[in-house]
Scaffold this active site. Structure first.
Site, PDB file in Angstrom:
ATOM      1  N   SER A  15       0.873  -1.181   0.000  1.00 54.26           N
ATOM      2  CA  SER A  15       0.000   0.000   0.000  1.00 54.26           C
ATOM      3  C   SER A  15       0.904   1.223   0.000  1.00 54.26           C
ATOM      4  O   SER A  15       2.070   1.130   0.394  1.00 54.26           O
ATOM      5  CB  SER A  15      -0.857  -0.009   1.274  1.00 54.26           C
ATOM      6  OG  SER A  15      -1.478   1.236   1.457  1.00 54.26           O
ATOM      7  N   TYR A  71      -1.817  -0.970  10.390  1.00 50.49           N
ATOM      8  CA  TYR A  71      -1.967  -1.326   8.960  1.00 50.49           C
ATOM      9  C   TYR A  71      -0.708  -0.910   8.192  1.00 50.49           C
ATOM     10  O   TYR A  71      -0.171  -1.686   7.399  1.00 50.49           O
ATOM     11  CB  TYR A  71      -3.215  -0.641   8.392  1.00 50.49           C
ATOM     12  CG  TYR A  71      -3.400  -0.883   6.915  1.00 50.49           C
ATOM     13  CD1 TYR A  71      -3.778  -2.138   6.441  1.00 50.49           C
ATOM     14  CD2 TYR A  71      -3.189   0.133   5.984  1.00 50.49           C
ATOM     15  CE1 TYR A  71      -3.938  -2.362   5.077  1.00 50.49           C
ATOM     16  CE2 TYR A  71      -3.350  -0.085   4.622  1.00 50.49           C
ATOM     17  CZ  TYR A  71      -3.723  -1.330   4.173  1.00 50.49           C
ATOM     18  OH  TYR A  71      -3.871  -1.560   2.830  1.00 50.49           O
TER      19      TYR A  71
HETATM   20  N1  LIG Z   1      -8.703  -0.508  -1.439  1.00 52.23           N
HETATM   21  C1  LIG Z   1      -7.648   0.267  -1.235  1.00 52.23           C
HETATM   22  O1  LIG Z   1      -7.758   1.511  -1.278  1.00 52.23           O
HETATM   23  C2  LIG Z   1      -6.300  -0.341  -0.965  1.00 52.23           C
HETATM   24  C3  LIG Z   1      -5.205   0.530  -0.929  1.00 52.23           C
HETATM   25  C4  LIG Z   1      -3.929   0.023  -0.692  1.00 52.23           C
HETATM   26  C5  LIG Z   1      -3.757  -1.338  -0.504  1.00 52.23           C
HETATM   27  N2  LIG Z   1      -4.818  -2.170  -0.537  1.00 52.23           N
HETATM   28  C6  LIG Z   1      -4.570  -3.592  -0.301  1.00 52.23           C
HETATM   29  O2  LIG Z   1      -5.052  -4.329  -1.404  1.00 52.23           O
HETATM   30  C7  LIG Z   1      -5.374  -5.654  -0.988  1.00 52.23           C
HETATM   31  C8  LIG Z   1      -6.760  -6.007  -1.510  1.00 52.23           C
HETATM   32  O3  LIG Z   1      -7.670  -5.118  -0.916  1.00 52.23           O
HETATM   33  P1  LIG Z   1      -9.046  -4.681  -1.609  1.00 52.23           P
HETATM   34  O4  LIG Z   1      -9.067  -3.211  -1.624  1.00 52.23           O
HETATM   35  O5  LIG Z   1      -9.274  -5.442  -2.855  1.00 52.23           O
HETATM   36  O6  LIG Z   1     -10.050  -5.125  -0.442  1.00 52.23           O
HETATM   37  P2  LIG Z   1     -11.290  -6.132  -0.404  1.00 52.23           P
HETATM   38  O7  LIG Z   1     -12.192  -5.876  -1.558  1.00 52.23           O
HETATM   39  O8  LIG Z   1     -11.824  -6.023   0.983  1.00 52.23           O
HETATM   40  O9  LIG Z   1     -10.602  -7.559  -0.621  1.00 52.23           O
HETATM   41  C9  LIG Z   1      -9.887  -8.192   0.401  1.00 52.23           C
HETATM   42  C10 LIG Z   1      -9.746  -9.657   0.018  1.00 52.23           C
HETATM   43  O10 LIG Z   1      -9.021 -10.322   1.063  1.00 52.23           O
HETATM   44  C11 LIG Z   1      -9.764 -11.503   1.435  1.00 52.23           C
HETATM   45  N3  LIG Z   1      -9.539 -11.797   2.839  1.00 52.23           N
HETATM   46  C12 LIG Z   1      -9.726 -10.974   3.900  1.00 52.23           C
HETATM   47  N4  LIG Z   1      -9.478 -11.627   5.040  1.00 52.23           N
HETATM   48  C13 LIG Z   1      -9.119 -12.894   4.705  1.00 52.23           C
HETATM   49  C14 LIG Z   1      -8.757 -14.060   5.440  1.00 52.23           C
HETATM   50  N5  LIG Z   1      -8.727 -14.062   6.796  1.00 52.23           N
HETATM   51  N6  LIG Z   1      -8.450 -15.178   4.753  1.00 52.23           N
HETATM   52  C15 LIG Z   1      -8.507 -15.212   3.405  1.00 52.23           C
HETATM   53  N7  LIG Z   1      -8.844 -14.152   2.644  1.00 52.23           N
HETATM   54  C16 LIG Z   1      -9.151 -13.009   3.290  1.00 52.23           C
HETATM   55  C17 LIG Z   1     -11.217 -11.149   1.129  1.00 52.23           C
HETATM   56  O11 LIG Z   1     -11.995 -12.298   0.837  1.00 52.23           O
HETATM   57  P3  LIG Z   1     -12.996 -13.061   1.838  1.00 52.23           P
HETATM   58  O12 LIG Z   1     -13.754 -12.042   2.621  1.00 52.23           O
HETATM   59  O13 LIG Z   1     -13.824 -13.890   0.903  1.00 52.23           O
HETATM   60  O14 LIG Z   1     -12.100 -13.893   2.684  1.00 52.23           O
HETATM   61  C18 LIG Z   1     -11.087 -10.350  -0.150  1.00 52.23           C
HETATM   62  O15 LIG Z   1     -11.043 -11.205  -1.275  1.00 52.23           O
HETATM   63  C19 LIG Z   1      -5.267  -5.659   0.544  1.00 52.23           C
HETATM   64  O16 LIG Z   1      -4.061  -6.248   0.927  1.00 52.23           O
HETATM   65  C20 LIG Z   1      -5.266  -4.172   0.896  1.00 52.23           C
HETATM   66  O17 LIG Z   1      -4.558  -3.930   2.089  1.00 52.23           O
HETATM   67  C21 LIG Z   1      -6.087  -1.713  -0.762  1.00 52.23           C
END
Ligand SMILES: NC(=O)c1ccc[n+]([C@@H]2O[C@H](COP(=O)([O-])OP(=O)(O)OC[C@H]3O[C@@H](n4cnc5c(N)ncnc54)[C@H](OP(=O)(O)O)[C@@H]3O)[C@@H](O)[C@H]2O)c1
Length: 234
Positions: free
Chosen positions: A122, A135
């Site tokens: 991130s 985080y």
């Molecule tokens: N959105 C942003 O602005 C942003 C910015 C910077 C970095 N990121 C990073 O990008 C990555 C993806 O995030 P996203 O934005 O796509 O969020 P998201 O839509 O909430 O997706 C998160 C994913 O992680 C899975 N997950 C969560 N807890 C889990 C567990 N205990 N075991 C297995 N799978 C798990 C969820 O699936 P299930 O609920 O089905 O398990 C989901 O597929 C993350 O690492 C986040 O920190 C996001």
């Protein structure tokens, strides 16, 4: 240049947001895509809680050419008010499980002299973000791990992805919706396409959107200036 066409790829957190978009982008390019998350269903997917043992997931995946370590969760709010149990929860899902999965699948890549590891960090992993101390620490851990591993393993690509604000359920799931007007959230597919291109060009690190590399670089060169700007405008 390693094309993703024909690669066997495993994507964690593939049920939603960046992971789902990445899995779709890889499949569109002709990769065989294995998807995992807790709630995922359908062919080529394996439901698994990363807070538990990752060995069954690694065994199911078998030999993979591309491992996208993307699953993660956030927490926003003052550190002094953070429920203590959230600390190990964030580190387990965002860091420990991802590194355990890398540990399970990397030896096969090294033996085959073919493979690529992508860690979705991130912008918070490249510079501190107020109210996201734990985080930020989990995401910085992924970046440091990648920087060290890259020096150690020459035959396997290692890419760190630093997304900014992306339009996914991430913010609602962490319990604190994104309410700022700027920067505006960008589509998850923008991250997915940049990630795939980074694998194809074996780039060590990308920022999405790409302008984010400037505050990150400035933070590395002039941290006191960035702290002042963040306090004044953050
Ligand atoms: N959105 C942003 O602005 C942003 C910015 C910077 C970095 N990121 C990073 O990008 C990555 C993806 O995030 P996203 O934005 O796509 O969020 P998201 O839509 O909430 O997706 C998160 C994913 O992680 C899975 N997950 C969560 N807890 C889990 C567990 N205990 N075991 C297995 N799978 C798990 C969820 O699936 P299930 O609920 O089905 O398990 C989901 O597929 C993350 O690492 C986040 O920190 C996001």
């Amino acid at each position: 240049m390693p094309a993703v066409t024909g690669m066997r790829a495993l994507v964690t957190g593939a049920s939603s947001g960046i992971g789902a978009a990445t899995a779709d982008a890889l499949a569109a390019k002709g990769a065989t895509v294995l998807r995992t998350s807790r709630t995922i269903t359908g062919p080529g997917s394996f439901a698994c809680d990363l807070a538990s043992d990752v060995a069954p997931l690694a065994a199911w995946a078998g030999d993979v050419d591309l491992l996208v370590l993307n699953a993660g969760l956030g927490h926003a709010g003052p550190f002094a008010d953070m429920p203590p149990a959230r600390i190990p929860e964030l580190f387990t899902v965002n860091v420990v499980s991802q590194l355990e999965l890398a540990r399970a699948l990397l030896p096969g890549m090294i033996a085959r002299q073919r493979g690529h590891l992508v860690l979705v960090s991130s912008i918070a992993g490249a510079m501190g973000v107020a109210d996201e101390a734990v985080y930020s620490a989990t995401k910085a851990a992924l970046r440091s791990f990648a920087d060290a591993l890259r020096l150690e393993v020459r035959t396997v690509g290692v890419t760190v992805v630093h997304p900014g604000v992306i339009d996914t359920p991430f913010f609602d799931r962490r319990g604190t919706p994104y309410t700022r007007r700027r920067p505006r959230p960008i589509p998850a597919m923008d991250v997915a396409e940049a990630l795939v291109a980074a694998v194809e060009h074996n780039r060590p690190e990308i920022f999405v959107p790409s302008w984010l590399r400037f505050p990150a670089r400035l933070n590395g060169a002039l941290p006191a200036l960035v702290r002042t700007l963040q306090r004044r405008f953050g």
